[in-house]
Design a protein around this motif. Sequence first.
Motif, PDB file in Angstrom:
ATOM      1  N   TYR A   1      30.794  37.100 -16.186  1.00 37.23           N
ATOM      2  CA  TYR A   1      31.190  37.286 -17.589  1.00 37.23           C
ATOM      3  C   TYR A   1      31.936  36.031 -18.055  1.00 37.23           C
ATOM      4  O   TYR A   1      32.884  35.576 -17.399  1.00 37.23           O
ATOM      5  CB  TYR A   1      32.093  38.500 -17.747  1.00 37.23           C
ATOM      6  CG  TYR A   1      31.384  39.836 -17.664  1.00 37.23           C
ATOM      7  CD1 TYR A   1      30.244  39.994 -16.889  1.00 37.23           C
ATOM      8  CD2 TYR A   1      31.844  40.936 -18.358  1.00 37.23           C
ATOM      9  CE1 TYR A   1      29.585  41.211 -16.801  1.00 37.23           C
ATOM     10  CE2 TYR A   1      31.197  42.169 -18.273  1.00 37.23           C
ATOM     11  CZ  TYR A   1      30.072  42.291 -17.494  1.00 37.23           C
ATOM     12  OH  TYR A   1      29.434  43.496 -17.408  1.00 37.23           O
ATOM     13  N   ARG A   2      31.532  35.527 -19.198  1.00 37.59           N
ATOM     14  CA  ARG A   2      32.189  34.327 -19.730  1.00 37.59           C
ATOM     15  C   ARG A   2      31.909  34.205 -21.218  1.00 37.59           C
ATOM     16  O   ARG A   2      31.022  34.865 -21.759  1.00 37.59           O
ATOM     17  CB  ARG A   2      31.712  33.070 -18.992  1.00 37.59           C
ATOM     18  CG  ARG A   2      30.237  32.762 -19.172  1.00 37.59           C
ATOM     19  CD  ARG A   2      29.829  31.552 -18.347  1.00 37.59           C
ATOM     20  NE  ARG A   2      28.450  31.163 -18.594  1.00 37.59           N
ATOM     21  CZ  ARG A   2      27.401  31.674 -17.966  1.00 37.59           C
ATOM     22  NH1 ARG A   2      27.573  32.595 -17.050  1.00 37.59           N
ATOM     23  NH2 ARG A   2      26.170  31.245 -18.246  1.00 37.59           N
ATOM     24  N   ALA A   3      32.691  33.349 -21.866  1.00 38.30           N
ATOM     25  CA  ALA A   3      32.538  33.100 -23.301  1.00 38.30           C
ATOM     26  C   ALA A   3      32.495  31.601 -23.552  1.00 38.30           C
ATOM     27  O   ALA A   3      33.064  30.814 -22.784  1.00 38.30           O
ATOM     28  CB  ALA A   3      33.684  33.729 -24.087  1.00 38.30           C
ATOM     29  N   MET A   4      31.829  31.207 -24.613  1.00 36.10           N
ATOM     30  CA  MET A   4      31.733  29.794 -24.965  1.00 36.10           C
ATOM     31  C   MET A   4      31.648  29.669 -26.481  1.00 36.10           C
ATOM     32  O   MET A   4      31.324  30.631 -27.186  1.00 36.10           O
ATOM     33  CB  MET A   4      30.512  29.146 -24.305  1.00 36.10           C
ATOM     34  CG  MET A   4      29.194  29.760 -24.730  1.00 36.10           C
ATOM     35  SD  MET A   4      27.841  29.372 -23.619  1.00 36.10           S
ATOM     36  CE  MET A   4      28.213  30.488 -22.258  1.00 36.10           C
TER      37      MET A   4
ATOM     38  N   GLU B   1      29.956  27.559 -29.659  1.00 39.24           N
ATOM     39  CA  GLU B   1      28.847  26.701 -30.045  1.00 39.24           C
ATOM     40  C   GLU B   1      28.809  26.543 -31.554  1.00 39.24           C
ATOM     41  O   GLU B   1      29.278  27.420 -32.284  1.00 39.24           O
ATOM     42  CB  GLU B   1      27.507  27.273 -29.558  1.00 39.24           C
ATOM     43  CG  GLU B   1      27.335  27.291 -28.055  1.00 39.24           C
ATOM     44  CD  GLU B   1      25.958  27.791 -27.653  1.00 39.24           C
ATOM     45  OE1 GLU B   1      25.152  28.093 -28.574  1.00 39.24           O
ATOM     46  OE2 GLU B   1      25.692  27.898 -26.441  1.00 39.24           O
TER      47      GLU B   1
ATOM     48  N   MET C   1      28.694  34.922 -25.812  1.00 39.48           N
ATOM     49  CA  MET C   1      29.244  35.599 -24.641  1.00 39.48           C
ATOM     50  C   MET C   1      28.139  36.004 -23.681  1.00 39.48           C
ATOM     51  O   MET C   1      27.080  36.486 -24.088  1.00 39.48           O
ATOM     52  CB  MET C   1      30.043  36.831 -25.070  1.00 39.48           C
ATOM     53  CG  MET C   1      31.160  36.554 -26.042  1.00 39.48           C
ATOM     54  SD  MET C   1      32.008  38.074 -26.581  1.00 39.48           S
ATOM     55  CE  MET C   1      30.699  38.896 -27.495  1.00 39.48           C
ATOM     56  N   LYS C   2      28.421  35.810 -22.403  1.00 37.88           N
ATOM     57  CA  LYS C   2      27.557  36.296 -21.326  1.00 37.88           C
ATOM     58  C   LYS C   2      28.239  37.523 -20.751  1.00 37.88           C
ATOM     59  O   LYS C   2      29.254  37.420 -20.053  1.00 37.88           O
ATOM     60  CB  LYS C   2      27.394  35.219 -20.260  1.00 37.88           C
ATOM     61  CG  LYS C   2      26.436  35.580 -19.137  1.00 37.88           C
ATOM     62  CD  LYS C   2      24.993  35.528 -19.589  1.00 37.88           C
ATOM     63  CE  LYS C   2      24.041  35.718 -18.409  1.00 37.88           C
ATOM     64  NZ  LYS C   2      22.625  35.696 -18.840  1.00 37.88           N
TER      65      LYS C   2
ATOM     66  N   ALA D   1      38.904  28.371 -26.489  1.00 41.68           N
ATOM     67  CA  ALA D   1      38.563  28.932 -25.185  1.00 41.68           C
ATOM     68  C   ALA D   1      39.207  28.078 -24.098  1.00 41.68           C
ATOM     69  O   ALA D   1      38.575  27.147 -23.589  1.00 41.68           O
ATOM     70  CB  ALA D   1      37.048  28.994 -25.011  1.00 41.68           C
TER      71      ALA D   1
ATOM     72  N   THR E   1      39.792  28.845 -21.047  1.00 45.47           N
ATOM     73  CA  THR E   1      38.976  29.027 -19.853  1.00 45.47           C
ATOM     74  C   THR E   1      37.713  29.776 -20.248  1.00 45.47           C
ATOM     75  O   THR E   1      37.584  30.268 -21.379  1.00 45.47           O
ATOM     76  CB  THR E   1      39.736  29.828 -18.762  1.00 45.47           C
ATOM     77  OG1 THR E   1      39.974  31.166 -19.239  1.00 45.47           O
ATOM     78  CG2 THR E   1      41.064  29.163 -18.431  1.00 45.47           C
ATOM     79  N   GLN E   2      36.785  29.903 -19.312  1.00 44.63           N
ATOM     80  CA  GLN E   2      35.534  30.596 -19.606  1.00 44.63           C
ATOM     81  C   GLN E   2      35.729  32.099 -19.785  1.00 44.63           C
ATOM     82  O   GLN E   2      34.863  32.774 -20.343  1.00 44.63           O
ATOM     83  CB  GLN E   2      34.520  30.340 -18.481  1.00 44.63           C
ATOM     84  CG  GLN E   2      34.007  28.913 -18.430  1.00 44.63           C
ATOM     85  CD  GLN E   2      32.914  28.748 -17.392  1.00 44.63           C
ATOM     86  OE1 GLN E   2      32.785  29.553 -16.468  1.00 44.63           O
ATOM     87  NE2 GLN E   2      32.114  27.704 -17.535  1.00 44.63           N
ATOM     88  N   THR E   3      36.844  32.628 -19.308  1.00 48.74           N
ATOM     89  CA  THR E   3      37.071  34.076 -19.378  1.00 48.74           C
ATOM     90  C   THR E   3      38.187  34.454 -20.354  1.00 48.74           C
ATOM     91  O   THR E   3      38.692  35.568 -20.304  1.00 48.74           O
ATOM     92  CB  THR E   3      37.409  34.628 -17.983  1.00 48.74           C
ATOM     93  OG1 THR E   3      38.575  33.964 -17.476  1.00 48.74           O
ATOM     94  CG2 THR E   3      36.247  34.422 -17.024  1.00 48.74           C
TER      95      THR E   3
ATOM     96  N   LEU F   1      39.505  33.998 -24.576  1.00 51.38           N
ATOM     97  CA  LEU F   1      39.396  33.516 -25.948  1.00 51.38           C
ATOM     98  C   LEU F   1      40.709  33.779 -26.672  1.00 51.38           C
ATOM     99  O   LEU F   1      41.291  34.859 -26.538  1.00 51.38           O
ATOM    100  CB  LEU F   1      38.264  34.224 -26.697  1.00 51.38           C
ATOM    101  CG  LEU F   1      36.822  33.881 -26.335  1.00 51.38           C
ATOM    102  CD1 LEU F   1      35.862  34.734 -27.153  1.00 51.38           C
ATOM    103  CD2 LEU F   1      36.531  32.401 -26.561  1.00 51.38           C
TER     104      LEU F   1
END
Length: 212
Positions: free
Chosen positions: A125-128, A130, A140-141, A160, A162-164, A166
């Motif tokens: 699970y992660r967020a980015m 774009e 989001m994944k 963000a 970190t990837q986890t 927001l």
Amino acid sequence: MSFLRRFSTFRPVLSHVGSSPVSLAPQVEFEFMDLLVPKYVPKGAKSMKLNKLVTVKGPKGAVDIVLPSFVKLNKEGDKVDVRVEQPQDKLQKQLWGTMRALLNNGVVGVTEGHTSTLKFQGTGYRAMLEEVDGVKWVKMKIGKCDLQGLPVPEGITVTAPTQTLLILEGCDKQKLNLFAAKLRNMHPPERYKGKGIYLNGETIKLKDKKVK
């Protein structure tokens, strides 16, 4: 011996929140105006007329707040008193504190800003962030093959670290929390493994696995 039952009368109980004045910082401006086209919102058997617009301006931006017709504002110096026409009326008394809280949130938002955090928990699970055609998106994944996400509304800043994680910031608390809730609702925390998106440090109690 007989006893006489005595009755006493009391003044209408005022709202503890609503009767507290809203303090203004020196750089905050209040603007009042009447809506040309009022709105009507149903409240049980009654309807509430929204016909007043208050604009709060400060270093962080501006917030528009729509108020019902029975709310009265009195600005004196660096304080704004919030009153209602009939404190004994049930609906007006219930909304008195709410209207005062909205105004105070607006003042805090344009001076200090509001923040919401989203934490992602789960394998992969992660967020980015774009940018698509000049519009910033939160992607989001969250347990599916395809990325899910939403465009970032105007007036909200998303980072963000970190990837986890927001961090959402904005001066309009209602708009900020609504956007954060929409992102969270794409995968709320589930109660068996705890996977999902957690809003503002929320915690859940995991359920025991069923043993056959």
